[in-house]
Design a protein around this motif. Structure first.
Motif, PDB file in Angstrom:
ATOM      1  N   MET A   4       0.834  -1.206   0.000  1.00 54.10           N
ATOM      2  CA  MET A   4       0.000   0.000   0.000  1.00 54.10           C
ATOM      3  C   MET A   4       0.868   1.256   0.000  1.00 54.10           C
ATOM      4  N   LEU A   5       1.904   1.271   0.811  1.00 57.59           N
ATOM      5  CA  LEU A   5       2.777   2.444   0.867  1.00 57.59           C
ATOM      6  C   LEU A   5       3.558   2.627  -0.426  1.00 57.59           C
ATOM      7  N   GLU A   6       3.894   1.543  -1.094  1.00 58.65           N
ATOM      8  CA  GLU A   6       4.566   1.660  -2.385  1.00 58.65           C
ATOM      9  C   GLU A   6       3.649   2.312  -3.420  1.00 58.65           C
ATOM     10  N   ARG A   7       2.366   1.999  -3.369  1.00 54.61           N
ATOM     11  CA  ARG A   7       1.404   2.644  -4.280  1.00 54.61           C
ATOM     12  C   ARG A   7       1.294   4.133  -3.976  1.00 54.61           C
ATOM     13  N   VAL A   8       1.180   4.446  -2.695  1.00 52.19           N
ATOM     14  CA  VAL A   8       1.077   5.860  -2.294  1.00 52.19           C
ATOM     15  C   VAL A   8       2.346   6.594  -2.708  1.00 52.19           C
ATOM     16  N   ASP A   9       3.486   5.972  -2.499  1.00 58.49           N
ATOM     17  CA  ASP A   9       4.756   6.586  -2.871  1.00 58.49           C
ATOM     18  C   ASP A   9       4.808   6.852  -4.374  1.00 58.49           C
ATOM     19  N   ALA A  10       4.384   5.893  -5.170  1.00 59.00           N
ATOM     20  CA  ALA A  10       4.365   6.072  -6.630  1.00 59.00           C
ATOM     21  C   ALA A  10       3.465   7.238  -7.015  1.00 59.00           C
TER      22      ALA A  10
ATOM     23  N   MET B  90      -6.058   3.298  -3.894  1.00 60.93           N
ATOM     24  CA  MET B  90      -5.796   4.481  -3.061  1.00 60.93           C
ATOM     25  C   MET B  90      -6.954   4.702  -2.078  1.00 60.93           C
ATOM     26  N   LYS B  91      -8.172   4.481  -2.542  1.00 53.29           N
ATOM     27  CA  LYS B  91      -9.324   4.590  -1.637  1.00 53.29           C
ATOM     28  C   LYS B  91      -9.254   3.538  -0.542  1.00 53.29           C
ATOM     29  N   ARG B  92      -8.786   2.340  -0.892  1.00 57.31           N
ATOM     30  CA  ARG B  92      -8.621   1.273   0.108  1.00 57.31           C
ATOM     31  C   ARG B  92      -7.563   1.631   1.142  1.00 57.31           C
ATOM     32  N   VAL B  93      -6.511   2.320   0.702  1.00 55.17           N
ATOM     33  CA  VAL B  93      -5.484   2.773   1.646  1.00 55.17           C
ATOM     34  C   VAL B  93      -6.111   3.706   2.668  1.00 55.17           C
TER      35      VAL B  93
ATOM     36  N   ASP C  62      -8.489   4.336   8.095  1.00 54.32           N
ATOM     37  CA  ASP C  62      -9.663   4.983   8.690  1.00 54.32           C
ATOM     38  C   ASP C  62      -9.575   6.511   8.610  1.00 54.32           C
ATOM     39  N   ILE C  63      -9.090   7.004   7.465  1.00 55.54           N
ATOM     40  CA  ILE C  63      -8.986   8.447   7.270  1.00 55.54           C
ATOM     41  C   ILE C  63      -9.741   8.911   6.020  1.00 55.54           C
ATOM     42  N   GLU C  64     -10.593   8.038   5.475  1.00 53.83           N
ATOM     43  CA  GLU C  64     -11.297   8.402   4.238  1.00 53.83           C
ATOM     44  C   GLU C  64     -12.245   9.583   4.413  1.00 53.83           C
ATOM     45  N   ASP C  65     -12.691   9.847   5.646  1.00 55.84           N
ATOM     46  CA  ASP C  65     -13.597  10.976   5.895  1.00 55.84           C
ATOM     47  C   ASP C  65     -12.857  12.239   6.329  1.00 55.84           C
ATOM     48  N   PHE C  66     -11.538  12.169   6.425  1.00 49.70           N
ATOM     49  CA  PHE C  66     -10.743  13.338   6.802  1.00 49.70           C
ATOM     50  C   PHE C  66     -10.699  14.309   5.616  1.00 49.70           C
ATOM     51  N   PRO C  67     -10.500  15.589   5.890  1.00 45.77           N
ATOM     52  CA  PRO C  67     -10.292  16.538   4.778  1.00 45.77           C
ATOM     53  C   PRO C  67      -9.034  16.142   3.988  1.00 45.77           C
ATOM     54  N   PRO C  68      -9.013  16.454   2.695  1.00 48.75           N
ATOM     55  CA  PRO C  68      -7.879  16.064   1.852  1.00 48.75           C
ATOM     56  C   PRO C  68      -6.518  16.500   2.396  1.00 48.75           C
ATOM     57  N   PHE C  69      -6.451  17.683   2.992  1.00 48.93           N
ATOM     58  CA  PHE C  69      -5.183  18.146   3.550  1.00 48.93           C
ATOM     59  C   PHE C  69      -4.655  17.162   4.589  1.00 48.93           C
ATOM     60  N   TRP C  70      -5.526  16.740   5.496  1.00 43.47           N
ATOM     61  CA  TRP C  70      -5.108  15.826   6.559  1.00 43.47           C
ATOM     62  C   TRP C  70      -4.798  14.438   6.024  1.00 43.47           C
TER      63      TRP C  70
END
Length: 93
Positions: free
Chosen positions: A27-33, A59-62, A67-75
């Motif tokens: 998951m972190l490798e995807r986010v890093d890419a 990315m949505k699964r990450v 458990d941060i899918e409802d956080f504002p994009p900045f956070w």
């Protein structure tokens, strides 16, 4: 015999832990890419050899797994970048 039960239990725990860690690394490798591609899903998907919709879903699964899918994009981005920084620091050890 109790020793084989304990060993079996320990092995199951470590196997589950290893699977969890491999999932997190993936998951972190995807986010890093994604961030290496300047937040371009299309570019990151091309570099990862996956369809862009697949990467968007992952990315949505990450976000959901953290458990941060409802956080504002900045956070969301702030927390993901903190995780990546930690990941890169630990992977160099």
């Amino acid at each position: 015999d109790w020793s084989s039960d304990v060993c079996s239990s320990d092995l199951n725990f470590f196997a589950a832990y290893e699977a969890h860690m491999q999932t997190m690394i993936s998951m972190l490798e995807r986010v890093d890419a994604y961030y290496q591609a300047d937040r371009s899903i299309t570019t990151a998907a091309t570099r990862l050899f996956v369809h862009k919709n697949t990467l968007q879903y992952r990315m949505k699964r990450v976000l959901a797994s953290l458990d941060i899918e409802d956080f504002p994009p900045f956070w969301q981005e702030y927390l993901l970048r903190l995780l990546l920084q930690r990941f890169h620091t630990n992977s160099k050890l």
